[in-house]
Scaffold this motif. Structure first.
Motif, PDB file in Angstrom:
ATOM      1  N   ILE A 143       0.836  -1.208   0.000  1.00 43.43           N
ATOM      2  CA  ILE A 143       0.000   0.000   0.000  1.00 43.43           C
ATOM      3  C   ILE A 143       0.869   1.255   0.000  1.00 43.43           C
ATOM      4  O   ILE A 143       0.721   2.141  -0.846  1.00 43.43           O
ATOM      5  N   LYS A 144       1.765   1.329   0.953  1.00 40.22           N
ATOM      6  CA  LYS A 144       2.734   2.422   1.064  1.00 40.22           C
ATOM      7  C   LYS A 144       4.035   1.837   1.607  1.00 40.22           C
ATOM      8  O   LYS A 144       4.022   0.761   2.216  1.00 40.22           O
ATOM      9  N   PRO A 145       5.165   2.518   1.419  1.00 38.91           N
ATOM     10  CA  PRO A 145       6.444   1.974   1.887  1.00 38.91           C
ATOM     11  C   PRO A 145       6.445   1.709   3.396  1.00 38.91           C
ATOM     12  O   PRO A 145       5.912   2.500   4.182  1.00 38.91           O
ATOM     13  N   VAL A 146       7.032   0.580   3.762  1.00 38.01           N
ATOM     14  CA  VAL A 146       7.200   0.218   5.166  1.00 38.01           C
ATOM     15  C   VAL A 146       8.694   0.062   5.452  1.00 38.01           C
ATOM     16  O   VAL A 146       9.395  -0.658   4.736  1.00 38.01           O
ATOM     17  N   PHE A 147       9.157   0.760   6.484  1.00 39.30           N
ATOM     18  CA  PHE A 147      10.528   0.616   6.958  1.00 39.30           C
ATOM     19  C   PHE A 147      10.481  -0.137   8.286  1.00 39.30           C
ATOM     20  O   PHE A 147       9.747   0.262   9.193  1.00 39.30           O
ATOM     21  N   VAL A 148      11.253  -1.203   8.406  1.00 38.10           N
ATOM     22  CA  VAL A 148      11.326  -1.936   9.665  1.00 38.10           C
ATOM     23  C   VAL A 148      12.692  -1.684  10.302  1.00 38.10           C
ATOM     24  O   VAL A 148      13.728  -1.923   9.680  1.00 38.10           O
ATOM     25  N   GLU A 149      12.660  -1.171  11.526  1.00 36.99           N
ATOM     26  CA  GLU A 149      13.892  -0.843  12.236  1.00 36.99           C
ATOM     27  C   GLU A 149      14.180  -1.934  13.254  1.00 36.99           C
ATOM     28  O   GLU A 149      13.362  -2.227  14.126  1.00 36.99           O
ATOM     29  N   LEU A 150      15.366  -2.535  13.140  1.00 41.10           N
ATOM     30  CA  LEU A 150      15.772  -3.621  14.023  1.00 41.10           C
ATOM     31  C   LEU A 150      16.914  -3.169  14.931  1.00 41.10           C
ATOM     32  O   LEU A 150      17.916  -2.629  14.453  1.00 41.10           O
ATOM     33  N   GLY A 151      16.757  -3.397  16.218  1.00 43.43           N
ATOM     34  CA  GLY A 151      17.799  -3.032  17.167  1.00 43.43           C
ATOM     35  C   GLY A 151      18.831  -4.124  17.313  1.00 43.43           C
ATOM     36  O   GLY A 151      18.620  -5.108  18.032  1.00 43.43           O
ATOM     37  N   LEU A 152      19.943  -3.986  16.622  1.00 39.56           N
ATOM     38  CA  LEU A 152      21.046  -4.955  16.732  1.00 39.56           C
ATOM     39  C   LEU A 152      22.044  -4.527  17.799  1.00 39.56           C
ATOM     40  O   LEU A 152      22.433  -5.303  18.653  1.00 39.56           O
ATOM     41  N   GLN A 153      22.510  -3.290  17.692  1.00 41.67           N
ATOM     42  CA  GLN A 153      23.475  -2.648  18.606  1.00 41.67           C
ATOM     43  C   GLN A 153      24.898  -3.155  18.402  1.00 41.67           C
ATOM     44  O   GLN A 153      25.824  -2.371  18.289  1.00 41.67           O
ATOM     45  N   THR A 154      25.103  -4.473  18.366  1.00 47.18           N
ATOM     46  CA  THR A 154      26.450  -5.035  18.232  1.00 47.18           C
ATOM     47  C   THR A 154      26.354  -6.470  17.735  1.00 47.18           C
ATOM     48  O   THR A 154      25.335  -7.138  17.935  1.00 47.18           O
ATOM     49  N   ILE A 155      27.419  -6.953  17.088  1.00 50.79           N
ATOM     50  CA  ILE A 155      27.457  -8.359  16.676  1.00 50.79           C
ATOM     51  C   ILE A 155      28.176  -9.219  17.710  1.00 50.79           C
ATOM     52  O   ILE A 155      28.182 -10.442  17.604  1.00 50.79           O
ATOM     53  N   HIS A 156      28.758  -8.603  18.719  1.00 51.95           N
ATOM     54  CA  HIS A 156      29.627  -9.332  19.646  1.00 51.95           C
ATOM     55  C   HIS A 156      28.816  -9.962  20.777  1.00 51.95           C
ATOM     56  O   HIS A 156      28.098  -9.271  21.511  1.00 51.95           O
ATOM     57  N   GLU A 157      28.939 -11.277  20.905  1.00 52.11           N
ATOM     58  CA  GLU A 157      28.118 -12.022  21.858  1.00 52.11           C
ATOM     59  C   GLU A 157      28.342 -11.564  23.295  1.00 52.11           C
ATOM     60  O   GLU A 157      27.380 -11.414  24.063  1.00 52.11           O
ATOM     61  N   LYS A 158      29.589 -11.336  23.668  1.00 51.71           N
ATOM     62  CA  LYS A 158      29.884 -10.917  25.043  1.00 51.71           C
ATOM     63  C   LYS A 158      29.150  -9.612  25.378  1.00 51.71           C
ATOM     64  O   LYS A 158      28.554  -9.481  26.453  1.00 51.71           O
ATOM     65  N   THR A 159      29.180  -8.674  24.443  1.00 52.27           N
ATOM     66  CA  THR A 159      28.492  -7.400  24.671  1.00 52.27           C
ATOM     67  C   THR A 159      26.985  -7.577  24.675  1.00 52.27           C
ATOM     68  O   THR A 159      26.285  -6.975  25.490  1.00 52.27           O
ATOM     69  N   SER A 160      26.473  -8.405  23.770  1.00 47.33           N
ATOM     70  CA  SER A 160      25.021  -8.590  23.690  1.00 47.33           C
ATOM     71  C   SER A 160      24.474  -9.205  24.978  1.00 47.33           C
ATOM     72  O   SER A 160      23.361  -8.886  25.401  1.00 47.33           O
ATOM     73  N   ILE A 161      25.259 -10.077  25.603  1.00 49.14           N
ATOM     74  CA  ILE A 161      24.849 -10.650  26.887  1.00 49.14           C
ATOM     75  C   ILE A 161      24.866  -9.573  27.968  1.00 49.14           C
ATOM     76  O   ILE A 161      23.947  -9.463  28.783  1.00 49.14           O
ATOM     77  N   TYR A 162      25.902  -8.749  27.953  1.00 46.83           N
ATOM     78  CA  TYR A 162      26.021  -7.680  28.954  1.00 46.83           C
ATOM     79  C   TYR A 162      24.857  -6.683  28.852  1.00 46.83           C
ATOM     80  O   TYR A 162      24.294  -6.265  29.867  1.00 46.83           O
ATOM     81  N   ILE A 163      24.488  -6.310  27.637  1.00 47.09           N
ATOM     82  CA  ILE A 163      23.405  -5.325  27.481  1.00 47.09           C
ATOM     83  C   ILE A 163      22.019  -5.972  27.555  1.00 47.09           C
ATOM     84  O   ILE A 163      21.024  -5.283  27.456  1.00 47.09           O
ATOM     85  N   ARG A 164      21.983  -7.301  27.700  1.00 43.49           N
ATOM     86  CA  ARG A 164      20.736  -8.063  27.861  1.00 43.49           C
ATOM     87  C   ARG A 164      19.850  -7.974  26.613  1.00 43.49           C
ATOM     88  O   ARG A 164      18.627  -7.836  26.711  1.00 43.49           O
TER      89      ARG A 164
END
Length: 307
Positions: A143-164
């Motif tokens: 119908i109209k353009p849709v933008f989907v925003e995904l919160g990745l923040q980092t690819i690093h597993e250690k950091t992703s665990i720390y930031i929950r």
């Protein structure tokens, strides 16, 4: 030498919108009254370590209002500085595909059918994109353009665990590819200055994204906000935030490593001044943007002398 877009050395979201819609377009922030699996106990109870009580929607309207009324109110606020008639309905607060499909269908269609709305922007998590949700987004995008925003923040597993963060990198990659197959533009959120990550870690995240079918990126400075668990670690001196010059140089380093056709949706980000603890220099957004543009010019001059 990078291509120029209206004198900028990167493909800005503002330039992209003018190309696509032939005039300046503003976002209207909306609140769908949803929560997040990282807050309701499904994954966690306190959200990501840096997230405020507003769930990244501190500037959105009240969820007590209907979507139509929120759009009307948002347009009225923006009209003080903008006289155009084209707006993006931005579902910003919390996780905007985390709810019953029938409810999501109702609010998304209410927004997309508004005559002033030219596109939807939906902020969500990659682990909240079921087949039913993808089917809904596919229909809306026709119908109209849709933008989907995904919160990745980092690819690093250690950091992703720390930031929950609460999901593995494989889940993010699947979401990007699923959206790409549907022709839905994906924008990725990354945070620069996360605890225990230096320039090397940040640039490896950017290098990874440069190889995926994403259409846009938001570069976000790490803000330390009141009433967050991140503040506890900051006050305990477990980490420090980036300086003004460190951040501006890192932004330029990131953009130089991205394909030129990736739209840069954000260079720094805003934090509510009543919640911001550090870095305080980030409250002067204009100074930061000017310095980034200046650094691009300085580097281009230096590169030109080498040729």
């Amino acid at each position: 030498m990078r291509k120029k877009w209206n004198e900028k050395s990167y493909y800005s979201f503002d330039y992209y919108l003018k190309e696509r819609f032939h005039e300046k377009v503003y976002k209207v922030s909306l609140n769908a009254g949803l929560t997040c699996p990282n807050r309701d106990g499904t994954i966690g109870n306190n959200g990501c370590i840096f997230c405020s009580e507003g769930g990244s929607g501190d500037f959105a309207a009240s969820s007590a209002l209907s979507i139509t009324n929120q759009i009307t109110m948002g347009i009225k606020l923006v009209s003080k500085k903008y006289t155009g008639s084209k707006f993006i309905a931005y579902f910003q607060a919390y996780t905007n595909t985390y709810g019953p499909v029938d409810y999501l269908r109702k609010i998304f269609y209410e927004a997309i059918e508004n005559e002033n709305i030219v596109a939807l922007s939906i902020a969500t998590r990659p682990d909240c994109l079921s087949d039913e949700i993808l089917e809904l987004l596919d229909g809306l995008n026709k119908i109209k353009p849709v933008f989907v925003e995904l919160g990745l923040q980092t690819i690093h597993e250690k950091t992703s665990i720390y930031i929950r963060r609460g999901y593995p990198l494989s889940t993010f990659e699947k979401a990007v590819n699923d959206l790409h197959l549907l022709g839905i533009e994906t924008i990725v959120h990354t945070i620069l200055g996360l605890p225990f990550e230096g320039r090397k870690e940040v640039l490896s995240t950017i290098g990874y994204l440069a190889k995926l079918p994403v259409s846009g990126i938001k570069l976000q400075l790490l803000h330390v906000l009141k009433n967050t668990d991140l503040l506890i670690d900051y006050e305990s001196k477990k980490f420090d935030t980036l300086s003004f010059e460190e951040y501006c140089n890192l932004v330029v380093d990131c953009i130089e490593r991205l394909p030129e056709n990736i739209v840069i949706h954000r260079l720094t980000g805003d934090a509510p001044k009543n919640l911001l603890v550090a870095p305080m220099w980030s409250s002067d957004k204009r100074r930061c943007l000017n310095r980034i543009n200046q650094l691009f010019k300085e580097r281009e001059t230096w590169q030109g002398k080498l040729i």
